[in-house]
Scaffold this motif. Structure first.
Motif: not given
Length: 598
Positions: A174-197
Motif C-alpha cells: 500500500i505504501a509503495i502504491k501511494s509513493n508511486t501515486a505521489s510521484v505521478y502527482l508531482q509529474l502532473k500525471q493525475y490519471n496514473k496517480a489516481l490509478a495507483s491510489y
C-alpha cells in the motif's frame, strides 16, 4: 569458561527474545515506554552477548525513529551496526543501514543518506534478500523525491514495486502504491496517480485497516484538488473525516485538504472553518511545521477579507513558532554536525589503526621472512661446514693413509720378506707376511674410525715396529711402557696416532745408527689426560735435517696437528718435539710428547 563466552556471542537467550516480542506491540502504541524498557535491559550489558546488545540497540533505534527522534535513532543504529559488523551479520547490517539512511534523510544529510542506502542495496543483493533490497530502493526513491528528481524517483519506486509484487506484506505494498501515486502527482500525471491510489485503496479495504484507508482517501482527495476536480476531492476528504469519527481518530489532514479546496474556490468562510479545525489538531499534537503552514493560509484568508488585526495576531504567533523551529533546527544541525564529527573522528582513528595494523602486518611478515631466511642461511652454513669438515676429514684420512703406507715402506718391506724367502726360511717368511698383511688391514680398517681402544693402537704400532725391524735387520730394539692404572681396553684414542712419530724415529734417527738403537714409547696418566712420549737414541733430528733437509711435511707433523685440532680440545698446544744431546753437546736422539684429554 572460554567455551561458554564464545558460544554466547551468536545467540539471543530465550528470555531476551520473549521481552523483545512483548515490546513489538509497544513500538507503535507506546514508543517511549518501549525505549525505557530496552534501556533497562541494556544496563546489564556486562551480562549480554554481543548479538543481544546489537539486537536491543537495533530495536531501540527503530522505536526512536518511529517517535521522530532521528538523531537518537541514528546514534543507536550506528552502535548496533558496528556490533553486527563485528558478528559479520550481513542481514542485520543491511537493516541498520536502511534506518540510518532514513534518519539521515530526515535530518537533511542527503549525501550520507544515499551512501547508507547504496550500501544496504549492495548487502541485500549480496545475501539475496529481496525484501531489504526493496527497502533500499524505496529509500533511494524517498531521497530523489526530496531532491525533486521525480523521474529517478519513479524508476526506484517501480523497482521497489516489482520486488514486493509477490510479498504478503500488504501494508508495505500500500505504501509503495501511494509513493508511486505521489510521484505521478508531482509529474502532473493525475490519471496514473489516481490509478495507483485506487490500487492502494483496494488493498487497504482488503486489509481492513481504517487508518491506512483514511490515509489513502486523503491522498486521493489531494490529487483531485491538484487536478481541479473539487467535487470529487470534497467527496473523498469528507469520507476520510467520517471514517475518522467512526474509529475515533483525530486527523488534521482532511480538514487541511478541505481548507485548501475552499480557498481555491474563494469560499473563504468554509476555508477558515476547516483550516481552524486543522490548526487546533496540529497545535494539540505539537506539530509546529504543519501549524505554521496552516497559519500562513489563515493569514492569507484574513488579508483577503481585510481583517488585518486577526492577520497580524496570527502573524505574530506564526513568527514566534518559526523562531522556535529555527532554533530547534539549528540545535539539531549542530548536534548532527557533532555526531558527524565524532563519526568522522572514529573513522579516522579506525583508518589510522588499520594503517598501523597493515604496517605491523608487513613488518611481522618481513621479520618472519627474515627469520626464515636466517634459518635457511644458518642451515646452509651448518650443512656447508659439515661438508667442509667431512671433506677435510676425508683428505686427512687419505693423507694419513699415504703417510702410514707410503710406497717406499711397502716396497722395502716386501723386498725384506723376499730376501728371507730366498734364504730358504719359509716359516719366518710366512710369519712376516702375516704380520705385514695384518698391518695393512689394520691401517685400512682404522683410518675411517674416529677412535679405537688403546690396546688396539698398541697392537698396531707393535706390529708396525716389528715390520720395520725386519727391514733393518733388527738394528734397533723397542719397548712400550704403559702405566698399570690405565685400562687399555676402555680408553679410546684416535687411530694411528703414534705411527708417524715412530716412523720418523726409525727413518731419520735409528736407521743411521746401525746398531744398539733403542725406541721407547711411554704412556702415562696425568689427571684427566694421557701423556704420550716417544724416545729414540738415534742421530738426532737436527743432524739428519742438515743432511737431507727434512721438512715438517715429511714428518707428517702438520697432519697430526690438524687431527688434534679437529677434536676441539686444545690438545695441539701440548705437542712438543725436543732434540736430545749428550754431555758433550752432541745430538743423541729425539723426544716427542703430547697429551690427549680423556
Amino acid at each position: 569458561m572460554l567455551f561458554f563466552t564464545c558460544s554466547r556471542q551468536d545467540t539471543v537467550r530465550p528470555h531476551i527474545k520473549t521481552k523483545l516480542a512483548a515490546l513489538d506491540t509497544l513500538f507503535v502504541t507506546q514508543p517511549l515506554q518501549s525505549i525505557l524498557q530496552i534501556d533497562s535491559l541494556l544496563q546489564e550489558s556486562s551480562n549480554l552477548s554481543t548479538l543481544e546488545q546489537a539486537t536491543l540497540l537495533f530495536n531501540k533505534g527503530e522505536a526512536l525513529y518511529l517517535n521522530d527522534k532521528y538523531l537518537e535513532a541514528l546514534n543507536a543504529h550506528l552502535k548496533s551496526y558496528k556490533l553486527f559488523s563485528e558478528l559479520k551479520d550481513k542481514y542485520n547490517e543491511a537493516r541498520c543501514l536502511i534506518t540510518l539512511s532514513g534518519a539521515s534523510l530526515h535530518m537533511g544529510d542527503i549525501e550520507t543518506s544515499q551512501a547508507y542506502a547504496l550500501k544496504a542495496l549492495h548487502l541485500s543483493q549480496l545475501i539475496g534478500d529481496t525484501r531489504i533490497e526493496g527497502k533500499a530502493y524505496n529509500q533511494l526513491f524517498s531521497l530523489h523525491f526530496k531532491l525533486k528528481d521525480y523521474n529517478k524517483a519513479l524508476t526506484y519506486i517501480k523497482t521497489t514495486d516489482s520486488l514486493y509484487t509477490k510479498a504478503l506484506d500488504t501494508t508495505s505494498i500500500i505504501a509503495i502504491k501511494s509513493n508511486t501515486a505521489s510521484v505521478y502527482l508531482q509529474l502532473k500525471q493525475y490519471n496514473k496517480a489516481l490509478a495507483s491510489y485506487q490500487e492502494a485503496m483496494t488493498l487497504s479495504q482488503t486489509k481492513k485497516d481504517p487508518k491506512t484507508f483514511v490515509s489513502v482517501l486523503n491522498n486521493i482527495g489531494y490529487t483531485y484538488i491538484e487536478a481541479g476536480e473539487y467535487q470529487n476531492a470534497e467527496k473523498f476528504l469528507r469520507g476520510a473525516i467520517t471514517i475518522n469519527k467512526n474509529i475515533k481518530a483525530i486527523n488534521a489532514a482532511p480538514f487541511k485538504g478541505l481548507g485548501s479546496m475552499f480557498l481555491l474556490t474563494n469560499k473563504t468562510d468554509s476555508a477558515y472553518v476547516n483550516y481552524k479545525k486543522a490548526l487546533d489538531i496540529y497545535a494539540s499534537n505539537n506539530n509546529v511545521k504543519e501549524e505554521i503552514e496552516v497559519r500562513d493560509k489563515l493569514i492569507a484568508i484574513f488579508i483577503m477579507t481585510k481583517d488585518y488585526i486577526k492577520a497580524l495576531n496570527y502573524q505574530i504567533v506564526r513568527d514566534s513558532l518559526q523562531l522556535q523551529v529555527n532554533s530547534l533546527e539549528k540545535n539539531r544541525l549542530l548536534d548532527f554536525a557533532n555526531v558527524n564529527y565524532e563519526v568522522k573522528q572514529k573513522e579516522t582513528e579506525i583508518n589510522h589503526q588499520k594503517e598501523i595494523n597493515s604496517r605491523n602486518t608487513w613488518l611481522l611478515a618481513s621479520i618472519i621472512l627474515l627469520f626464515i631466511l636466517v634459518i635457511i642461511l644458518t642451515a646452509f652454513y651448518v650443512y656447508n661446514s659439515k661438508l667442509r669438515a667431512a671433506n677435510k676429514a676425508s683428505k686427512l684420512e687419505q693423507s694419513l693413509l699415504r703417510v702410514q703406507m707410503n710406497p717406499h715402506f711397502i716396497f722395502n718391506t716386501l723386498a725384506a720378506i723376499q730376501n728371507i724367502t730366498l734364504e730358504g726360511n719359509p716359516i719366518k717368511s710366512s710369519n712376516h707376511i702375516a704380520k705385514f698383511s695384518k698391518l695393512i688391514r689394520q691401517n685400512f680398517d682404522y683410518v675411517k674410525k674416529d677412535s679405537i681402544a688403546l690396546n688396539k693402537e698398541i697392537a698396531m704400532i707393535s706390529n708396525y715396529i716389528e715390520t720395520q725391524q725386519l727391514r733393518f735387520n733388527n738394528a734397533f730394539s723397542y719397548t712400550i711402557k704403559i702405566d698399570d692404572s690405565i685400562n687399555t681396553s676402555k680408553v679410546h684414542v684416535p687411530p694411528m696416532l703414534l705411527q708417524p712419530f715412530v716412523e720418523n724415529a726409525i727413518e731419520y734417527g735409528l736407521k743411521e745408527k746401525k746398531k744398539n738403537g733403542v725406541l721407547t714409547i711411554k704412556i702415562k696418566q696425568e689427571m684427566q689426560a694421557l701423556l704420550f712420549i716417544i724416545l729414540d737414541n738415534g742421530v738426532g733430528r737436527s743432524a739428519k735435517a742438515k743432511q737431507e733437509k727434512v721438512t715438517e711435511e715429511l714428518h707428517a707433523t702438520s697432519i697430526f696437528i690438524e687431527r688434534l685440532k679437529m677434536r676441539n680440545k686444545g690438545e695441539e698446544k701440548t705437542f712438543i718435539i725436543e732434540d736430545l744431546f749428550d754431555k758433550d753437546n752432541n745430538p743423541s736422539g729425539t723426544k716427542v710428547y703430547f697429551k690427549l684429554k680423556l
